[in-house]
Design an enzyme around this catalytic site. Structure first.
Site, PDB file in Angstrom:
ATOM      1  CG  HIS A  83     -56.652  50.286  -2.473  1.00 51.53           C
ATOM      2  ND1 HIS A  83     -57.261  49.378  -1.621  1.00 51.53           N
ATOM      3  CD2 HIS A  83     -55.358  49.887  -2.587  1.00 51.53           C
ATOM      4  CE1 HIS A  83     -56.369  48.486  -1.212  1.00 51.53           C
ATOM      5  NE2 HIS A  83     -55.216  48.765  -1.785  1.00 51.53           N
TER       6      HIS A  83
ATOM      7  N   GLY B 173     -46.309  59.575  -6.495  1.00 54.16           N
ATOM      8  CA  GLY B 173     -47.477  60.022  -5.730  1.00 54.16           C
ATOM      9  C   GLY B 173     -47.519  59.331  -4.391  1.00 54.16           C
TER      10      GLY B 173
ATOM     11  CE1 TYR C 224     -52.604  55.354  -3.505  1.00 50.31           C
ATOM     12  CE2 TYR C 224     -53.803  53.381  -2.856  1.00 50.31           C
ATOM     13  CZ  TYR C 224     -52.840  53.998  -3.629  1.00 50.31           C
ATOM     14  OH  TYR C 224     -52.111  53.255  -4.536  1.00 50.31           O
TER      15      TYR C 224
HETATM   16  P1  NAI Z   1     -43.850  54.190  -3.480  1.00 48.54           P
HETATM   17  O1  NAI Z   1     -44.511  54.961  -2.406  1.00 48.54           O
HETATM   18  O2  NAI Z   1     -42.823  53.174  -3.122  1.00 48.54           O
HETATM   19  O3  NAI Z   1     -43.181  55.189  -4.531  1.00 48.54           O
HETATM   20  C1  NAI Z   1     -43.780  56.407  -4.897  1.00 48.54           C
HETATM   21  C2  NAI Z   1     -42.675  57.367  -5.306  1.00 48.54           C
HETATM   22  O4  NAI Z   1     -43.281  58.599  -5.666  1.00 48.54           O
HETATM   23  C3  NAI Z   1     -41.663  57.662  -4.178  1.00 48.54           C
HETATM   24  O5  NAI Z   1     -40.344  57.424  -4.620  1.00 48.54           O
HETATM   25  C4  NAI Z   1     -41.881  59.125  -3.861  1.00 48.54           C
HETATM   26  O6  NAI Z   1     -40.692  59.827  -3.514  1.00 48.54           O
HETATM   27  C5  NAI Z   1     -42.492  59.647  -5.156  1.00 48.54           C
HETATM   28  N1  NAI Z   1     -43.354  60.801  -4.903  1.00 48.54           N
HETATM   29  C6  NAI Z   1     -44.321  60.918  -3.966  1.00 48.54           C
HETATM   30  N2  NAI Z   1     -44.865  62.146  -4.011  1.00 48.54           N
HETATM   31  C7  NAI Z   1     -44.221  62.821  -5.000  1.00 48.54           C
HETATM   32  C8  NAI Z   1     -44.330  64.127  -5.506  1.00 48.54           C
HETATM   33  N3  NAI Z   1     -45.206  65.006  -4.994  1.00 48.54           N
HETATM   34  N4  NAI Z   1     -43.514  64.491  -6.515  1.00 48.54           N
HETATM   35  C9  NAI Z   1     -42.623  63.612  -7.036  1.00 48.54           C
HETATM   36  N5  NAI Z   1     -42.462  62.347  -6.583  1.00 48.54           N
HETATM   37  C10 NAI Z   1     -43.258  61.968  -5.572  1.00 48.54           C
HETATM   38  O7  NAI Z   1     -45.015  53.517  -4.342  1.00 48.54           O
HETATM   39  P2  NAI Z   1     -44.965  52.218  -5.225  1.00 48.54           P
HETATM   40  O8  NAI Z   1     -45.359  51.070  -4.399  1.00 48.54           O
HETATM   41  O9  NAI Z   1     -43.703  52.172  -5.995  1.00 48.54           O
HETATM   42  O10 NAI Z   1     -46.174  52.501  -6.213  1.00 48.54           O
HETATM   43  C11 NAI Z   1     -45.980  53.263  -7.383  1.00 48.54           C
HETATM   44  C12 NAI Z   1     -47.342  53.730  -7.894  1.00 48.54           C
HETATM   45  O11 NAI Z   1     -48.181  52.603  -8.119  1.00 48.54           O
HETATM   46  C13 NAI Z   1     -48.090  54.636  -6.910  1.00 48.54           C
HETATM   47  O12 NAI Z   1     -48.770  55.635  -7.647  1.00 48.54           O
HETATM   48  C14 NAI Z   1     -49.087  53.685  -6.254  1.00 48.54           C
HETATM   49  O13 NAI Z   1     -50.250  54.385  -5.835  1.00 48.54           O
HETATM   50  C15 NAI Z   1     -49.379  52.725  -7.380  1.00 48.54           C
HETATM   51  N6  NAI Z   1     -49.777  51.407  -6.896  1.00 48.54           N
HETATM   52  C16 NAI Z   1     -48.845  50.611  -6.273  1.00 48.54           C
HETATM   53  C17 NAI Z   1     -49.189  49.341  -5.863  1.00 48.54           C
HETATM   54  C18 NAI Z   1     -48.194  48.397  -5.282  1.00 48.54           C
HETATM   55  O14 NAI Z   1     -48.539  47.229  -5.079  1.00 48.54           O
HETATM   56  N7  NAI Z   1     -46.973  48.816  -4.992  1.00 48.54           N
HETATM   57  C19 NAI Z   1     -50.578  48.841  -6.032  1.00 48.54           C
HETATM   58  C20 NAI Z   1     -51.473  49.782  -6.686  1.00 48.54           C
HETATM   59  C21 NAI Z   1     -51.055  51.006  -7.102  1.00 48.54           C
HETATM   60  C1  15L Z   2     -51.897  49.931  -3.330  1.00 50.14           C
HETATM   61  O1  15L Z   2     -52.530  50.701  -4.043  1.00 50.14           O
HETATM   62  C2  15L Z   2     -50.723  50.409  -2.548  1.00 50.14           C
HETATM   63  O2  15L Z   2     -49.990  51.410  -3.222  1.00 50.14           O
HETATM   64  C3  15L Z   2     -49.758  49.287  -2.192  1.00 50.14           C
HETATM   65  O3  15L Z   2     -48.883  49.737  -1.194  1.00 50.14           O
HETATM   66  C4  15L Z   2     -50.465  48.000  -1.735  1.00 50.14           C
HETATM   67  O4  15L Z   2     -50.958  48.167  -0.464  1.00 50.14           O
HETATM   68  C5  15L Z   2     -51.552  47.613  -2.741  1.00 50.14           C
HETATM   69  O5  15L Z   2     -52.376  48.680  -3.122  1.00 50.14           O
HETATM   70  C6  15L Z   2     -52.439  46.466  -2.199  1.00 50.14           C
HETATM   71  O6  15L Z   2     -53.665  46.578  -2.237  1.00 50.14           O
HETATM   72  O7  15L Z   2     -51.850  45.453  -1.780  1.00 50.14           O
END
Ligand code: NAI
Ligand code: 15L
Length: 269
Positions: free
Chosen positions: A111, A71, A138
């Site tokens: 968030h 997402g 978001y």
């Molecule tokens: P990211 O942005 O690095 O990875 C998201 C992946 O989802 C990407 O590989 C992208 O290609 C894929 N994607 C996006 N839209 C898509 C669609 N329509 N269909 C299929 N695939 C799609 O995000 P990250 O950091 O790995 O986070 C993973 C999940 O955890 C997300 O849902 C994010 O909101 C959530 N999250 C992440 C945090 C963090 O600290 N990284 C904190 C809080 C939540």
């Molecule tokens: C999230 O939900 C985002 O996906 C990530 O990129 C970070 O920004 C994280 O929260 C955060 O609050 O640090």
């Protein structure tokens, strides 16, 4: 629920997905990978968008559970967020329902409750049942995701653990993350606990390591069997020397969602 289990990992090409592809299999989970873009080093990964209902149905067929990371993961254009995080999530839950998959672990976010004021020194930690207070479109999409999960539990018996992840990276990069950091190792522990805990219905839990500067209560996650091993405090001296303490009147010091509560919120890290 017991391991090993076949698990669909969506968002496998993303930041957390890349880390979890290495860290989850040792727990006995056999991963099927999906992302909208090719997953480096994984030629068998399913390349499909969450808009593609037929591909999603095929992707979930035969798995025991889904870890849903795919997402939009930052503030963005409203329509783009709705397509992936609202409509796309609905498509995923429909596929799960149709194929009889029992459990989803949904990557929610801090968030979803970002405008919640941070507790002051001596006040109780934030419980997981604070009301939704999204800080961005978001965050709002994550509120929707949690409510969709509740609907699919109440109406269809699909279980979900919604994890309000803090900041999951190899190491914390900001002073705010000293409170919210979820180490990759603890993320794998938390996902494993969420996949294998007994009946969860729809459970909402915060997701971080056992940080000295925690402002939220990890007891719901611990009740799933999560036992965090890491603490961001080992990075504190270096980060504070580099960046200084958070100014008292800054969004990072006032609200759980930190700079996402600022105007404008950051479009990228
Ligand atoms: P990211 O942005 O690095 O990875 C998201 C992946 O989802 C990407 O590989 C992208 O290609 C894929 N994607 C996006 N839209 C898509 C669609 N329509 N269909 C299929 N695939 C799609 O995000 P990250 O950091 O790995 O986070 C993973 C999940 O955890 C997300 O849902 C994010 O909101 C959530 N999250 C992440 C945090 C963090 O600290 N990284 C904190 C809080 C939540
Ligand atoms: C999230 O939900 C985002 O996906 C990530 O990129 C970070 O920004 C994280 O929260 C955060 O609050 O640090």
């Amino acid at each position: 629920m017991t391991a090993p289990r076949t698990v669909l990992l969506t968002g496998a090409a993303g930041g957390i997905g890349t880390l979890m592809r290495e860290l989850l299999p040792p727990y006995g989970h056999e991963l099927r990978l999906l992302d909208a873009v090719p997953v480096p080093g994984a030629p068998d990964a399913i390349v499909a968008d969450l808009a593609d209902r037929a591909a999603l149905r095929e992707a979930v067929r035969g798995v025991d559970a889904v870890v849903h990371l795919a997402g939009i993961s930052l503030e963005s254009d409203f329509d783009r967020i709705v397509a992936a995080n609202v409509t796309g999530l609905h498509h995923l839950y429909e596929a799960v329902r149709e194929e009889g998959v029992r459990r989803v672990v949904f990557a929610s976010s801090n968030h979803a409750v970002g405008f919640t004021p941070l507790p002051r020194e001596g006040e109780p930690l934030l419980p997981a049942d604070v009301p939704h207070r999204p800080d961005t479109f978001y965050g709002l999409s994550k509120c929707f995701g949690e409510d969709l999960a509740q609907l699919y539990w109440d109406r269809h018996g699909v279980e979900t653990v919604s994890l309000r992840i803090g900041s999951c990276y190899p190491a914390p990069t900001t002073v705010r993350m000293l409170s919210l950091w979820l180490s990759p190792g603890d993320c794998a522990r938390l996902l494993h606990a969420s996949l294998t805990a007994g009946s969860v219905g729809h459970t909402v839990a915060y997701g971080s390591s056992a940080n000295t500067r925690l402002r939220w209560d990890l007891s719901t996650a611990r009740a799933l069997g999560y036992a965090p091993q890491d603490d961001a405090e080992v990075f504190a001296a270096e980060l504070l020397a580099e960046q200084g303490p958070l100014p008292e009147d800054s969004p990072d010091a006032l609200y759980l969602g930190g700079r996402f509560c600022g105007d404008p919120p950051p479009p990228s890290r």
